[in-house]
Design an enzyme around this catalytic site. Sequence first.
Site, PDB file in Angstrom:
ATOM      1  N   GLU A  46       0.829  -1.196   0.000  1.00 15.46           N
ATOM      2  CA  GLU A  46       0.000   0.000   0.000  1.00 15.46           C
ATOM      3  C   GLU A  46       0.874   1.261   0.000  1.00 15.46           C
ATOM      4  OE1 GLU A  46      -2.213  -0.673   3.534  1.00 15.46           O
ATOM      5  OE2 GLU A  46      -3.111  -2.523   2.773  1.00 15.46           O
ATOM      6  N   LEU A  75      -5.968  -1.213  -0.380  1.00 19.67           N
ATOM      7  CA  LEU A  75      -5.909  -1.480   1.058  1.00 19.67           C
ATOM      8  C   LEU A  75      -6.520  -2.856   1.314  1.00 19.67           C
ATOM      9  CD1 LEU A  75      -7.022   2.044   2.251  1.00 19.67           C
ATOM     10  CD2 LEU A  75      -4.859   0.981   2.831  1.00 19.67           C
ATOM     11  N   GLU A  77      -4.887  -6.473   2.688  1.00 18.37           N
ATOM     12  CA  GLU A  77      -3.758  -7.312   3.085  1.00 18.37           C
ATOM     13  C   GLU A  77      -3.906  -8.757   2.594  1.00 18.37           C
ATOM     14  OE1 GLU A  77      -3.519  -3.659   5.156  1.00 18.37           O
ATOM     15  OE2 GLU A  77      -5.194  -5.084   5.094  1.00 18.37           O
ATOM     16  N   GLN A  99       1.526  -2.452   5.819  1.00 15.99           N
ATOM     17  CA  GLN A  99       1.798  -1.087   6.272  1.00 15.99           C
ATOM     18  C   GLN A  99       2.172  -1.012   7.752  1.00 15.99           C
ATOM     19  OE1 GLN A  99      -1.309   2.160   5.907  1.00 15.99           O
ATOM     20  NE2 GLN A  99      -0.098   2.498   4.057  1.00 15.99           N
ATOM     21  N   PHE A 100       1.447  -1.739   8.596  1.00 16.84           N
ATOM     22  CA  PHE A 100       1.777  -1.906  10.014  1.00 16.84           C
ATOM     23  C   PHE A 100       1.466  -3.348  10.389  1.00 16.84           C
ATOM     24  CE2 PHE A 100       1.057   2.649   9.768  1.00 16.84           C
ATOM     25  CZ  PHE A 100       2.036   3.182  10.606  1.00 16.84           C
ATOM     26  N   ILE A 104      -1.812  -7.041   9.787  1.00 15.07           N
ATOM     27  CA  ILE A 104      -1.388  -8.262   9.095  1.00 15.07           C
ATOM     28  C   ILE A 104      -2.378  -9.402   9.224  1.00 15.07           C
ATOM     29  CG2 ILE A 104      -0.129  -9.448  10.968  1.00 15.07           C
ATOM     30  CD1 ILE A 104       2.164  -9.848   8.907  1.00 15.07           C
ATOM     31  N   PHE A 105      -3.342  -9.289  10.130  1.00 16.34           N
ATOM     32  CA  PHE A 105      -4.215 -10.423  10.426  1.00 16.34           C
ATOM     33  C   PHE A 105      -5.030 -10.909   9.221  1.00 16.34           C
ATOM     34  CE2 PHE A 105      -3.508  -8.029  14.378  1.00 16.34           C
ATOM     35  CZ  PHE A 105      -2.737  -8.985  15.033  1.00 16.34           C
ATOM     36  N   PRO A 106      -5.533 -10.047   8.333  1.00 13.66           N
ATOM     37  CA  PRO A 106      -6.220 -10.575   7.147  1.00 13.66           C
ATOM     38  C   PRO A 106      -5.312 -11.392   6.228  1.00 13.66           C
ATOM     39  CG  PRO A 106      -6.800  -8.277   7.506  1.00 13.66           C
ATOM     40  CD  PRO A 106      -5.661  -8.571   8.417  1.00 13.66           C
ATOM     41  N   HIS A 146      -1.332   0.040  15.526  1.00 12.72           N
ATOM     42  CA  HIS A 146      -0.086   0.443  14.896  1.00 12.72           C
ATOM     43  C   HIS A 146       1.145   0.087  15.742  1.00 12.72           C
ATOM     44  CE1 HIS A 146      -3.025   2.853  12.749  1.00 12.72           C
ATOM     45  NE2 HIS A 146      -2.113   3.171  11.849  1.00 12.72           N
TER      46      HIS A 146
END
Length: 343
Positions: A46, A75, A77, A99-100, A104-106, A146
Amino acid sequence: MNSSVSENLVRSAVDSTTKKITMVEAINLALDHAMKKDPDVVLLGEDIGINGGVFRATQGLRDKYGLKRVMDTPLAETLIAGISVGMAAQGLKPVAEIQFMGFIFPAMEQLMCHAARMRNRTRGRLTSPMVVRAPFGGGIHAPEHHSESTEALFAHIPGIRVVIPSSPVRAYGLLRSAINEPDPVLFLEPKRIYRAVKQEVSEKTALLPLDKCFTLKEGSDLTLISWGASVSETLQASKTLEQYGVSVEVIDVATIKPLDMETILTSVRKTGRCVIIHEACRSFGVGAEIAAQLASDALMDLKAPIERVTGYDTTMPYYRMEDHYLPQPDDIIKASLKTLAYH
């Protein structure tokens, strides 16, 4: 950004003469050199192209290598991770940016169920030579999602390497090695030290081995074990302890999966005392795994119980409470003196 400005930034970043640069600049340098050497290396994430990412780790690379090799994504992931798995299976070497880490969970389903299993699922016919970069950890006064340090989630999954640099030199050397790996690597970048330290790095800086700890200081009385940004506080604490006459050994774990227990065991068998420092939650973490293996394989060499200095089993607080959550040098010193009190 004006293209000539971007070109000047990149040209400056990849100057062959060694100079002192920050960690985020070292990451940019590593990506640049990897892309220059291997046309199969591609970047996606992203805002990594035109804007160079939130922290400008990819600044100037789109102008140099074009939009087919530095790709801005939606946007999404799950999409970023899924496309990377497909690219890797077909011979490319994607370096994806989340991005952070809190976002990351998706992507976990793609990483855990597909990237991590590709070699096993195809009996070695296909691999996943992909790197997923993610800024992680607290200390920059960021909002919710974040500042997480959830490295232990991925360290639990067979088939994924988890690498965490703690300085510009190690960021450069470890990222170059990660990109060369035939299997997936989660490369976690401690963002609070992105610009906190400068070291001499150039294209000639050596690639560093994955799966190995780095002994930053040698000592005989106490072993301090850490990784990521907490290495900075650990080194600060070691200097104070040395003023008290304590000989301190400092180990940067660097690759938490697979874990180089040989280096850790050798150190703790020598010193007999150990403090483990990390900012992630205390329970069920990498520090607990290290402590368990030390108790199993070096119990008779220990002169004192293993101490842990960690974050709390709570959600990462907002910025006014960050310093209370993150391990500080005084916390490390207190834990060290406690273990040193045993005779």
